[in-house]
Design an enzyme around this catalytic site. Structure first.
Site, PDB file in Angstrom:
ATOM      1  CB  CYS A 119      -5.563   5.804  -4.382  1.00  0.00           C
ATOM      2  SG  CYS A 119      -6.040   4.415  -3.323  1.00  0.00           S
TER       3      CYS A 119
HETATM    4  N1  LIG Z   1      -1.744   0.356  -4.468  1.00  0.00           N
HETATM    5  C1  LIG Z   1      -2.282   1.581  -4.533  1.00  0.00           C
HETATM    6  O1  LIG Z   1      -3.115   1.885  -5.388  1.00  0.00           O
HETATM    7  C2  LIG Z   1      -1.846   2.636  -3.544  1.00  0.00           C
HETATM    8  C3  LIG Z   1      -2.292   3.944  -3.746  1.00  0.00           C
HETATM    9  C4  LIG Z   1      -1.902   4.944  -2.827  1.00  0.00           C
HETATM   10  C5  LIG Z   1      -1.110   4.615  -1.744  1.00  0.00           C
HETATM   11  N2  LIG Z   1      -0.714   3.317  -1.567  1.00  0.00           N
HETATM   12  C6  LIG Z   1       0.100   3.024  -0.404  1.00  0.00           C
HETATM   13  O2  LIG Z   1       1.439   2.833  -0.859  1.00  0.00           O
HETATM   14  C7  LIG Z   1       2.086   1.826  -0.063  1.00  0.00           C
HETATM   15  C8  LIG Z   1       2.587   0.718  -0.986  1.00  0.00           C
HETATM   16  O3  LIG Z   1       1.459   0.157  -1.648  1.00  0.00           O
HETATM   17  P1  LIG Z   1       1.621  -1.007  -2.733  1.00  0.00           P
HETATM   18  O4  LIG Z   1       0.259  -1.230  -3.269  1.00  0.00           O
HETATM   19  O5  LIG Z   1       2.732  -0.685  -3.673  1.00  0.00           O
HETATM   20  O6  LIG Z   1       2.053  -2.221  -1.785  1.00  0.00           O
HETATM   21  P2  LIG Z   1       2.571  -3.688  -2.190  1.00  0.00           P
HETATM   22  O7  LIG Z   1       2.334  -3.916  -3.642  1.00  0.00           O
HETATM   23  O8  LIG Z   1       1.960  -4.628  -1.216  1.00  0.00           O
HETATM   24  O9  LIG Z   1       4.156  -3.603  -1.931  1.00  0.00           O
HETATM   25  C9  LIG Z   1       4.682  -3.389  -0.663  1.00  0.00           C
HETATM   26  C10 LIG Z   1       6.189  -3.312  -0.755  1.00  0.00           C
HETATM   27  O10 LIG Z   1       6.715  -2.998   0.548  1.00  0.00           O
HETATM   28  C11 LIG Z   1       7.696  -3.966   0.936  1.00  0.00           C
HETATM   29  N3  LIG Z   1       7.516  -4.161   2.373  1.00  0.00           N
HETATM   30  C12 LIG Z   1       6.454  -4.741   3.003  1.00  0.00           C
HETATM   31  N4  LIG Z   1       6.597  -4.678   4.329  1.00  0.00           N
HETATM   32  C13 LIG Z   1       7.791  -4.056   4.564  1.00  0.00           C
HETATM   33  C14 LIG Z   1       8.510  -3.704   5.739  1.00  0.00           C
HETATM   34  N5  LIG Z   1       8.024  -3.971   6.960  1.00  0.00           N
HETATM   35  N6  LIG Z   1       9.698  -3.094   5.596  1.00  0.00           N
HETATM   36  C15 LIG Z   1      10.209  -2.815   4.376  1.00  0.00           C
HETATM   37  N7  LIG Z   1       9.571  -3.119   3.219  1.00  0.00           N
HETATM   38  C16 LIG Z   1       8.371  -3.739   3.317  1.00  0.00           C
HETATM   39  C17 LIG Z   1       7.409  -5.191   0.089  1.00  0.00           C
HETATM   40  O11 LIG Z   1       8.598  -5.923  -0.199  1.00  0.00           O
HETATM   41  P3  LIG Z   1       9.280  -6.928   0.840  1.00  0.00           P
HETATM   42  O12 LIG Z   1       8.159  -7.480   1.705  1.00  0.00           O
HETATM   43  O13 LIG Z   1       9.967  -7.943  -0.006  1.00  0.00           O
HETATM   44  O14 LIG Z   1      10.261  -6.091   1.627  1.00  0.00           O
HETATM   45  C18 LIG Z   1       6.877  -4.589  -1.212  1.00  0.00           C
HETATM   46  O15 LIG Z   1       7.957  -4.250  -2.059  1.00  0.00           O
HETATM   47  C19 LIG Z   1       1.032   1.355   0.937  1.00  0.00           C
HETATM   48  O16 LIG Z   1       1.200   2.029   2.161  1.00  0.00           O
HETATM   49  C20 LIG Z   1      -0.283   1.730   0.298  1.00  0.00           C
HETATM   50  O17 LIG Z   1      -1.332   1.939   1.217  1.00  0.00           O
HETATM   51  C21 LIG Z   1      -1.040   2.330  -2.454  1.00  0.00           C
END
Ligand SMILES: NC(=O)c1ccc[n+]([C@@H]2O[C@H](COP(=O)([O-])OP(=O)(O)OC[C@H]3O[C@@H](n4cnc5c(N)ncnc54)[C@H](OP(=O)(O)O)[C@@H]3O)[C@@H](O)[C@H]2O)c1
Length: 343
Positions: free
Chosen positions: A150
């Site tokens: 982001c």
């Molecule tokens: N938030 C932002 O603004 C943003 C912006 C750009 C990029 N990102 C990137 O996008 C990714 C997701 O971000 P987010 O903010 O959506 O994260 P989040 O809200 O913490 O959600 C993470 C998701 O991944 C799943 N997960 C966690 N560990 C896992 C594993 N080992 N295997 C399979 N599933 C797993 C979780 O569900 P379960 O644990 O139930 O499986 C959950 O659904 C990250 O890499 C982050 O750095 C985020």
């Protein structure tokens, strides 16, 4: 109609993918995973999707994903997609990773900043960095797309016109960035509690944030040379949004407003505001737009660029769908024609 899988569909970027893809005419979500919520109805966890999504979360199973999907989004923490990508690619499934696993070309740099050994480093060379404003042509044939972070999206889109034109000193850039709390994801964490994050603002990772090597790599690509940058992120008491205030020293005279307007005239998701503007994060909340303004205070040699985006959309899920649209030859704006929420 292509079939889509979302790994990590209970997270903030995952549920944004679900929301936006629900309006997509050429893509249908077929598999949504969550280890913690396996067996639960999506609309039970997210009532906002009642009547829109009738899927049930399943555990992560690469075989099931490969059998039921043409493309799989990884909306998961880093060091997840790198364990599955090879199996999916081998079965012809495209992988769009929202995490950092394939963003950084140098394996040692990635391992240093992410603190783990890369499980599929041999795939890094084939990954295409999913910033359409730079890599649109490469994305059209990419099987593995590494979506930018982001902060890196706003910083790169802000500096790109100046670096490409060679009119600033690329050795001493400054990016002063503010993010909403959703940038930290949906997991429970003390720093994300209302009492910890509301009514206050603070800088973090001043000595070095994981997005720094990605920003340096991306800006270097625009500049054609190595760049030097000080990047200071801040946590702000808002749910979504990034404000990047960027500073550089001009080394040549140029009409900055004309430069930015010309660079982005064909980019549907980059809006260059009129001279003198101050874009607000509120204007891009819920939309895939990065909104920019360029300033030259007192006519001096410092250029100030203001960039705002929704971290969950142009900074993550929206940009990922934009990449999917480009890869599959759909209209680039399909599923993304969202105007920012107001107020
Ligand atoms: N938030 C932002 O603004 C943003 C912006 C750009 C990029 N990102 C990137 O996008 C990714 C997701 O971000 P987010 O903010 O959506 O994260 P989040 O809200 O913490 O959600 C993470 C998701 O991944 C799943 N997960 C966690 N560990 C896992 C594993 N080992 N295997 C399979 N599933 C797993 C979780 O569900 P379960 O644990 O139930 O499986 C959950 O659904 C990250 O890499 C982050 O750095 C985020």
């Amino acid at each position: 109609m292509i079939r889509v899988g979302i790994v990590g569909a209970t997270g903030y970027t995952g549920v944004e993918l679900l929301r936006m893809l629900s309006t997509h005419p050429n893509a249908k979500v077929s598999v949504v995973t969550s280890r913690a919520e396996a067996g639960r109805q999506v609309s039970d966890l997210f009532p906002s999707l009642r009547g829109v999504c009738d899927l049930v979360f399943s555990d992560v199973n690469p075989d099931e994903l490969a059998a039921n999907c043409d493309v799989v989004f990884y909306a998961t923490p880093h060091a997840t997609a790198m364990h599955h990508a090879e199996a999916l690619l081998a079965r012809g499934v495209k992988v769009i990773d929202l995490s950092a696993d394939f963003r950084i070309r140098d394996q040692a740099t990635w391992e240093k900043w992410y603190g783990v050994e890369h499980a599929s480093a041999h795939l890094i060379p084939q990954a295409v960095y999913g910033l359409p404003e730079r890599n649109r042509a490469k994305i059209t044939s990419a099987d593995l797309i590494a979506c930018p972070g982001c902060y890196p999206t706003s910083v790169q889109l802000g500096f790109a016109p100046l670096l490409e034109a060679g009119v600033i000193n690329a050795a001493s850039l400054i990016a002063d960035c503010k993010s909403g709390v959703s940038g930290a994801g949906r997991k429970a964490a003390v720093g994300s509690l209302l009492c910890e994050s509301a009514d206050s603002i603070h800088a973090y990772a001043v000595s070095g944030h994981r997005h720094l090597p990605e920003i340096k790599q991306g800006l270097g690509d625009f500049a054609g040379t190595e760049v030097g940058i000080t990047f200071v992120p801040h946590l702000t008491p808002m749910i979504r949004g990034i404000q990047a205030t960027l500073y550089a020293t001009l080394t040549a005279e140029c009409d900055l407003q004309a430069l930015f307007e010309a660079r982005y005239k064909d980019e549907i998701f980059v809006d260059v505001m009129p001279a003198g503007s101050s874009p607000a994060t509120r204007t891009v909340r819920g939309s895939n737009v990065c909104r920019l303004a360029v300033h030259r205070p007192q006519g001096g040699d410092t250029v100030v660029i203001l960039a705002v985006e929704d971290n969950l959309i142009k900074g993550a899920a929206g940009q990922a769908i934009q990449c999917m649209n480009i890869r599959f030859g759909f209209n680039e704006a399909e599923g993304l024609s969202l105007v920012g929420l107001m107020p």
